[in-house]
Write a protein that holds these residues in place. Structure first.
Motif, PDB file in Angstrom:
ATOM      1  N   VAL A 222       0.819  -1.217   0.000  1.00 62.20           N
ATOM      2  CA  VAL A 222       0.000   0.000   0.000  1.00 62.20           C
ATOM      3  C   VAL A 222       0.855   1.271   0.000  1.00 62.20           C
ATOM      4  O   VAL A 222       0.518   2.263  -0.644  1.00 62.20           O
ATOM      5  CB  VAL A 222      -0.976  -0.014   1.203  1.00 62.20           C
ATOM      6  CG1 VAL A 222      -1.573   1.368   1.467  1.00 62.20           C
ATOM      7  CG2 VAL A 222      -2.085  -1.024   0.947  1.00 62.20           C
ATOM      8  N   ASN A 223       1.995   1.238   0.719  1.00 64.47           N
ATOM      9  CA  ASN A 223       2.860   2.416   0.786  1.00 64.47           C
ATOM     10  C   ASN A 223       3.333   2.856  -0.601  1.00 64.47           C
ATOM     11  O   ASN A 223       3.701   4.016  -0.792  1.00 64.47           O
ATOM     12  CB  ASN A 223       4.105   2.138   1.641  1.00 64.47           C
ATOM     13  CG  ASN A 223       3.780   1.807   3.081  1.00 64.47           C
ATOM     14  OD1 ASN A 223       2.645   1.948   3.519  1.00 64.47           O
ATOM     15  ND2 ASN A 223       4.776   1.356   3.830  1.00 64.47           N
ATOM     16  N   SER A 224       3.361   1.925  -1.545  1.00 65.72           N
ATOM     17  CA  SER A 224       3.804   2.227  -2.912  1.00 65.72           C
ATOM     18  C   SER A 224       2.663   2.255  -3.915  1.00 65.72           C
ATOM     19  O   SER A 224       2.705   3.015  -4.886  1.00 65.72           O
ATOM     20  CB  SER A 224       4.841   1.187  -3.367  1.00 65.72           C
ATOM     21  OG  SER A 224       5.954   1.151  -2.511  1.00 65.72           O
TER      22      SER A 224
ATOM     23  N   ALA B 220       9.396   4.570  -4.669  1.00 66.00           N
ATOM     24  CA  ALA B 220       9.254   3.431  -5.590  1.00 66.00           C
ATOM     25  C   ALA B 220       7.961   3.533  -6.386  1.00 66.00           C
ATOM     26  O   ALA B 220       7.938   3.262  -7.599  1.00 66.00           O
ATOM     27  CB  ALA B 220       9.292   2.118  -4.812  1.00 66.00           C
ATOM     28  N   GLY B 221       6.873   3.933  -5.730  1.00 61.00           N
ATOM     29  CA  GLY B 221       5.599   4.099  -6.421  1.00 61.00           C
ATOM     30  C   GLY B 221       5.646   5.213  -7.449  1.00 61.00           C
ATOM     31  O   GLY B 221       5.197   5.049  -8.591  1.00 61.00           O
ATOM     32  N   ASN B 222       6.237   6.345  -7.056  1.00 60.71           N
ATOM     33  CA  ASN B 222       6.365   7.463  -7.990  1.00 60.71           C
ATOM     34  C   ASN B 222       7.225   7.089  -9.195  1.00 60.71           C
ATOM     35  O   ASN B 222       6.881   7.388 -10.344  1.00 60.71           O
ATOM     36  CB  ASN B 222       6.984   8.677  -7.281  1.00 60.71           C
ATOM     37  CG  ASN B 222       6.059   9.282  -6.241  1.00 60.71           C
ATOM     38  OD1 ASN B 222       4.837   9.119  -6.314  1.00 60.71           O
ATOM     39  ND2 ASN B 222       6.629   9.973  -5.265  1.00 60.71           N
TER      40      ASN B 222
ATOM     41  N   ALA C  94       9.676   6.747   3.008  1.00 59.74           N
ATOM     42  CA  ALA C  94      10.191   7.575   1.911  1.00 59.74           C
ATOM     43  C   ALA C  94      10.622   6.699   0.744  1.00 59.74           C
ATOM     44  O   ALA C  94      10.331   6.996  -0.425  1.00 59.74           O
ATOM     45  CB  ALA C  94      11.361   8.427   2.401  1.00 59.74           C
ATOM     46  N   LYS C  95      11.289   5.588   1.059  1.00 58.32           N
ATOM     47  CA  LYS C  95      11.742   4.643   0.028  1.00 58.32           C
ATOM     48  C   LYS C  95      10.550   4.034  -0.710  1.00 58.32           C
ATOM     49  O   LYS C  95      10.527   3.945  -1.938  1.00 58.32           O
ATOM     50  CB  LYS C  95      12.551   3.522   0.695  1.00 58.32           C
ATOM     51  CG  LYS C  95      13.894   3.250   0.075  1.00 58.32           C
ATOM     52  CD  LYS C  95      14.760   2.382   0.974  1.00 58.32           C
ATOM     53  CE  LYS C  95      14.094   1.051   1.315  1.00 58.32           C
ATOM     54  NZ  LYS C  95      14.971   0.178   2.134  1.00 58.32           N
ATOM     55  N   ASN C  96       9.543   3.610   0.044  1.00 56.62           N
ATOM     56  CA  ASN C  96       8.344   2.990  -0.537  1.00 56.62           C
ATOM     57  C   ASN C  96       7.609   3.960  -1.449  1.00 56.62           C
ATOM     58  O   ASN C  96       7.173   3.605  -2.554  1.00 56.62           O
ATOM     59  CB  ASN C  96       7.388   2.518   0.562  1.00 56.62           C
ATOM     60  CG  ASN C  96       7.949   1.467   1.490  1.00 56.62           C
ATOM     61  OD1 ASN C  96       7.460   1.297   2.592  1.00 56.62           O
ATOM     62  ND2 ASN C  96       8.995   0.752   1.072  1.00 56.62           N
TER      63      ASN C  96
END
Length: 334
Positions: free
Chosen positions: A122-124, A324-326, A319-321
């Motif tokens: 979900v974070n991504s 990754a989505g962006n 922030a990393k997750n």
């Protein structure tokens, strides 16, 4: 008239979620979509004596657009489940493409619908949906939610187990903030509506926190490779969907943690950023729901020193997750 849509309706989460939405009296129409078996799931559910009319579609003949037409709320559990040894990062490589394509369909067909993202991680995947909506010029941060309700449900249940009274579980409220994977899940046990037993040690608090954070692993291991947390996730997804629908119909004071774009409430979002010491665009916070979706993002409030440490550990991982989505959208073609 309220139309709900489930994308990924034939899967392990999708089927029980569709069942729970079918019997929800707030829903009058239910659209189901998946790459296989959806007409059968729809036929099965249509025999249940509740008001919602059910239709199921497959990809051929513009099935996604037909499913989404007129949708008020769209819940996305689509994707592959987590298997033993599989991280949410592994999941992302597969599920991001699925979510991107579904988000494109929503942006084109029902951009004003409330979008509830369950697909892991979900974070991504929430940033994936947001970036797709931005590209189509239909982004409204108040209407896109990452469903973190399962973490809240687990926290309430586990606290009830600790005090030895499961009957109290539904009334126990434990805010869970941050994100929806591992160390990004931050249960604020110090703010639990049901205090932990006197003398409950810091070691016990840490163990309980870890159980909330990694409850999904507990289920994956127990199912011995045969699945992940599907039934509890379906319940949590249906619970959050109902809260959104009740708020849309005018009920006041509904507050639930959800992973949202913090611009949904500029003042509240800035307050949360100040509390966590970061300019993260997304965070799971206590969100007050209203007719337009996010009405207010509530501050985190007072936390223990231990919880401050949990938040500090969660931020860089989040922030990393999010990145990754962006990057998935801006590095790939729609």
């Amino acid at each position: 008239m309220t139309k709900a849509v489930v994308l990924g309706a034939a899967g392990g989460i999708g089927q029980p979620l569709s069942l729970l939405l079918k019997v929800n009296p707030l829903i009058t129409e239910l659209g189901l979509y998946d790459i296989v078996n959806t007409p059968g799931v729809a036929a099965d559910l249509s025999h249940i004596d509740s008001p919602a009319k059910v239709e199921g579609y497959l990809p051929p003949d513009d099935g996604l657009a037909k499913t989404l037409k007129g949708a008020d709320i769209v819940v996305i559990p689509a994707g592959v489940p987590r298997k033993p040894g599989m991280t949410r990062d592994d999941l992302f490589k597969i599920n991001a493409g699925i979510v991107r394509d579904l988000a494109t369909g929503i942006a084109k067909t029902c951009p004003k619908a409330f979008v509830l993202v369950i697909s892991n991680p979900v974070n991504s995947t929430v940033p994936v949906v947001v970036e797709v909506f931005k590209q189509h010029g239909v982004f409204d941060p108040k209407r896109i939610f990452g469903v973190t309700t399962l973490d809240v449900v687990r926290a309430s249940t586990f606290v009830a187990e600790v005090i030895g009274d499961l009957a109290k579980a539904p009334s126990i409220s434990v805010p869970v903030i941050g994100g929806h994977s591992g160390v990004t899940i931050v249960p604020l046990l110090s703010q639990s509506s049901q205090p932990l037993p006197s003398g409950y040690s810091q070691e016990q608090i840490a163990a309980l926190t870890n159980r909330v954070q990694f409850g999904g692993d507990e289920v994956v291991k127990a199912k011995d490779g045969a699945g992940s947390a599907t039934l509890s996730m379906a319940y949590a997804g249906a619970e959050f969907a109902e809260k959104v629908l009740r708020a849309v119909k005018g009920e006041k004071g509904i507050i639930a943690p959800s992973f949202v774009h913090l611009s949904a409430d500029a003042a509240g979002g800035k307050a949360v950023q100040s509390e966590i010491g970061s300019t993260l665009d997304y965070f799971s916070a206590r969100v007050e729901l209203g007719p337009g979706g996010v009405e207010k993002i509530h501050p985190i409030g007072e936390v223990s020193e231990y919880e401050q440490g949990l938040i500090k550990a969660a931020v860089p991982e989040l922030a990393k997750n999010i990145d990754a989505g962006n990057a998935f959208i801006h590095g790939s073609k729609l």
